[in-house]
Write an enzyme that holds these catalytic residues in place. Structure first.
Site, PDB file in Angstrom:
ATOM      1  N   SER A  55      -8.104   3.470   9.158  1.00 16.94           N
ATOM      2  CA  SER A  55      -8.480   3.560   7.902  1.00 16.94           C
ATOM      3  C   SER A  55      -7.791   2.369   6.737  1.00 16.94           C
ATOM      4  O   SER A  55      -8.511   1.466   6.304  1.00 16.94           O
ATOM      5  CB  SER A  55      -8.775   4.783   7.474  1.00 16.94           C
ATOM      6  OG  SER A  55      -9.142   4.788   5.884  1.00 16.94           O
ATOM      7  N   HIS A 107       0.940  -1.181  -0.008  1.00 19.29           N
ATOM      8  CA  HIS A 107      -0.048  -0.014  -0.160  1.00 19.29           C
ATOM      9  C   HIS A 107       0.773   1.197   0.070  1.00 19.29           C
ATOM     10  O   HIS A 107       1.754   1.409   0.901  1.00 19.29           O
ATOM     11  CB  HIS A 107      -0.876   0.076   1.177  1.00 19.29           C
ATOM     12  CG  HIS A 107      -1.628   1.354   1.369  1.00 19.29           C
ATOM     13  ND1 HIS A 107      -2.950   1.193   0.643  1.00 19.29           N
ATOM     14  CD2 HIS A 107      -1.546   2.387   2.045  1.00 19.29           C
ATOM     15  CE1 HIS A 107      -3.424   2.657   0.770  1.00 19.29           C
ATOM     16  NE2 HIS A 107      -2.588   3.288   1.649  1.00 19.29           N
ATOM     17  N   ASP A 123     -15.294   2.079   7.386  1.00 18.77           N
ATOM     18  CA  ASP A 123     -14.358   2.944   7.055  1.00 18.77           C
ATOM     19  C   ASP A 123     -14.942   3.956   5.912  1.00 18.77           C
ATOM     20  O   ASP A 123     -14.575   5.062   5.733  1.00 18.77           O
ATOM     21  CB  ASP A 123     -13.159   2.394   6.600  1.00 18.77           C
ATOM     22  CG  ASP A 123     -12.220   3.201   6.010  1.00 18.77           C
ATOM     23  OD1 ASP A 123     -11.622   4.262   6.388  1.00 18.77           O
ATOM     24  OD2 ASP A 123     -11.788   3.240   4.861  1.00 18.77           O
ATOM     25  N   ARG A 139     -14.872  12.264   7.322  1.00 17.34           N
ATOM     26  CA  ARG A 139     -13.638  12.979   7.753  1.00 17.34           C
ATOM     27  C   ARG A 139     -13.076  14.002   6.938  1.00 17.34           C
ATOM     28  O   ARG A 139     -12.670  15.259   7.007  1.00 17.34           O
ATOM     29  CB  ARG A 139     -12.393  11.999   7.950  1.00 17.34           C
ATOM     30  CG  ARG A 139     -12.425  11.121   9.096  1.00 17.34           C
ATOM     31  CD  ARG A 139     -11.836   9.859   9.246  1.00 17.34           C
ATOM     32  NE  ARG A 139     -10.166  10.277   8.914  1.00 17.34           N
ATOM     33  CZ  ARG A 139      -9.331   9.502   8.363  1.00 17.34           C
ATOM     34  NH1 ARG A 139      -9.677   8.493   7.781  1.00 17.34           N
ATOM     35  NH2 ARG A 139      -8.052   9.840   8.067  1.00 17.34           N
ATOM     36  N   LYS A 142      -8.726  -1.882   5.803  1.00 18.10           N
ATOM     37  CA  LYS A 142      -9.124  -2.490   4.241  1.00 18.10           C
ATOM     38  C   LYS A 142      -7.902  -3.546   4.175  1.00 18.10           C
ATOM     39  O   LYS A 142      -8.324  -4.547   3.619  1.00 18.10           O
ATOM     40  CB  LYS A 142      -8.878  -1.412   3.375  1.00 18.10           C
ATOM     41  CG  LYS A 142     -10.288  -0.445   3.515  1.00 18.10           C
ATOM     42  CD  LYS A 142     -10.173   0.943   2.735  1.00 18.10           C
ATOM     43  CE  LYS A 142      -9.282   1.950   3.272  1.00 18.10           C
ATOM     44  NZ  LYS A 142      -9.302   3.288   2.892  1.00 18.10           N
TER      45      LYS A 142
HETATM   46  N1  URA Z   1      -6.178   6.626   2.673  1.00 17.50           N
HETATM   47  C1  URA Z   1      -7.110   5.986   3.208  1.00 17.50           C
HETATM   48  O1  URA Z   1      -7.628   5.077   2.822  1.00 17.50           O
HETATM   49  N2  URA Z   1      -7.443   6.388   4.503  1.00 17.50           N
HETATM   50  C2  URA Z   1      -7.254   7.392   5.039  1.00 17.50           C
HETATM   51  O2  URA Z   1      -7.535   7.810   6.026  1.00 17.50           O
HETATM   52  C3  URA Z   1      -6.051   8.326   4.314  1.00 17.50           C
HETATM   53  C4  URA Z   1      -5.786   7.898   3.006  1.00 17.50           C
END
Ligand code: URA
Length: 433
Positions: free
Chosen positions: A189, A88, A167, A174, A193
């Site tokens: 967050s 990621h 999320d 947010r 995932k």
């Molecule tokens: N990417 C995400 O998936 N979540 C965040 O909070 C910030 C960047």
């Protein structure tokens, strides 16, 4: 909706507002109650601001992450019979690394389930880039994804909406309440995932610098440490590289032109920084999956990674030999004098590419696959007066003026011996075991 709720929402908000540590049961209830609509957006906004201001302990962040995972489905790749490893990136300008990285790692027999997203703002989305390949399809069923992991060894596709739905709702909130940049919220967050996706190993590319999500390297380190701890706590072998995003990565920003550059890397060439980061991340992904001392560079040079790329593109309906889209209009910017390029700031070039049509302002907007910026010189390169420095590509010439405005003052030609303003080495640190 349940008639009897376990907690009073306002009490839980007050506790975090006053700097107390929330209990596991409170966090689990809060996330569940928000997902099912019992806790209102305005209440969750107050809570996210309280978290932004007062932070969370490691245990609270883990509880929050696990609660978000529990809000949806969890994938399981154990039936594949081989290790899985994923990456990621927190995102950056010209960051196309996933494209060469997936086939490179998969060519060593480690399965790469790369669930990706589309771009919003100045950082591009992996799916947007791949969709510039004629016929390529991002949306796969779970069965198709598993079949591709078995047959090809790697897949890049859209993340289904079933992973961590809490999320999705929280991130949208947010975004409009000034609470995106809270490390406990970012970490939970991203990791909810990735853990729900079911990978056995995970490498995080956490960027710092002008084109990064968090500019300050210390904040990037803190985010990386938090995410590595979350991964390890959840049984996912996790490590992070802290990488420099002060200068665009590689020589292309945009969609189709980033695919072209990725194919160059898969053919053993491409810009040195893109190749170096691809190789470093591949080594990490393989080592965490139990493959040590892999000859990663050889797999780029001898065509093994390219073969996997071609099979992966074909498996998703794409033609790896098809011509990629080319923009109708070009605007070339040249050097005004002889010298050395000493600065090329990532964020303004990312904004320029976005204004040319490579990115979207609202998630419903289409992207222009051929639009973007091509960099002919990188910091440290000698240039001659009149030599092209970069080319803007767009389908509509009216876009050039705003793109040029974005890069005004963002690049500088100095004299030989002047300090190169690139923020230091590409890989600044590594966090993890
Ligand atoms: N990417 C995400 O998936 N979540 C965040 O909070 C910030 C960047």
């Amino acid at each position: 909706m349940s008639a009897v709720e376990a907690f009073d929402t306002v009490d839980v908000i007050r506790a975090k507002r006053d700097g107390h540590e929330l209990e596991t049961a409170e966090i689990e209830w809060l996330i569940d109650a928000y997902t099912r609509g019992y806790v209102a957006d305005e209440q969750m906004s107050a809570m996210t601001m309280a978290i932004f201001l007062n932070g969370m302990t490691r245990r609270e962040i883990r509880d929050m992450t696990m609660a978000m995972i529990a809000s949806g489905e969890r994938m399981d790749f154990s039936g594949l019979g081989r290790p899985t490893s994923d990456k990621h990136s927190t995102g950056g300008v010209g960051d196309k690394i996933t494209l060469p990285l997936m086939p490179l790692v998969a060519s060593f027999g480690v399965a790469v389930p790369q669930l990706s997203g589309r771009g919003l703002g100045h950082t591009g989305g992996t799916l947007d880039k791949l969709e510039s390949i004629p016929g390529w399809r991002a949306e796969l069923t779970t069965d198709e994804m598993f079949a591709q992991l078995r047959d090809v060894g790697g897949v890049i596709c859209a993340a289904g909406s079933g992973l961590a739905p809490a999320d999705k709702k929280l991130y949208a909130l947010r975004d409009i309440t000034g609470t995106v940049e809270a490390i406990p919220l970012i970490a939970s967050s991203i990791m909810s995932k990735k853990i729900a996706e079911g990978t056995g190993a995970l490498v995080l590319d956490v960027k710092f610098g002008s084109g990064a999500f968090l500019q300050d390297i210390e904040r990037s380190r803190e985010l990386a440490r938090t995410m590595v701890e979350l991964g390890e706590d959840a049984g996912v072998a996790t490590a992070a590289l802290i990488t420099n995003m002060n200068v665009p990565l590689g020589r292309t920003i945009g969609n189709a032109n980033e695919v072209r550059e990725s194919v160059e890397v898969l053919a053993g060439g491409g810009p040195a920084d893109v190749r170096a980061l691809t190789v470093a991340l591949a080594r990490e992904m393989l080592a965490l999956a139990g493959v040590d001392d892999a000859e990663v560079e050889a797999a780029l040079d001898d065509g093994r990674a390219m073969d996997t790329w071609r099979r992966a593109i074909r498996a998703q309906g794409g033609d790896p030999d098809a011509e990629l889209p080319v923009a109708r209009e070009q605007h070339v910017v040249t050097a005004e004098r002889d010298g050395v390029l000493v600065a090329q700031e990532a964020l303004p070039f990312g904004i320029a590419a976005w204004r040319l049509g490579a990115g979207r302002a609202r998630k419903e907007d289409p992207v222009h696959h051929a639009a973007g910026v091509e960099l002919h010189a990188k910091p440290g390169d000698e240039v001659r007066a009149g030599q092209p420095l970069f080319t803007l590509h767009a389908d509509e010439p009216a876009r050039f003026a705003r793109a040029l405005e974005a890069v005004e003052g963002a690049y500088r030609i100095g004299d030989p011996g002047d300090r190169i303003d690139d923020g230091g080495p590409l890989i600044a640190d590594r966090i993890g075991r």
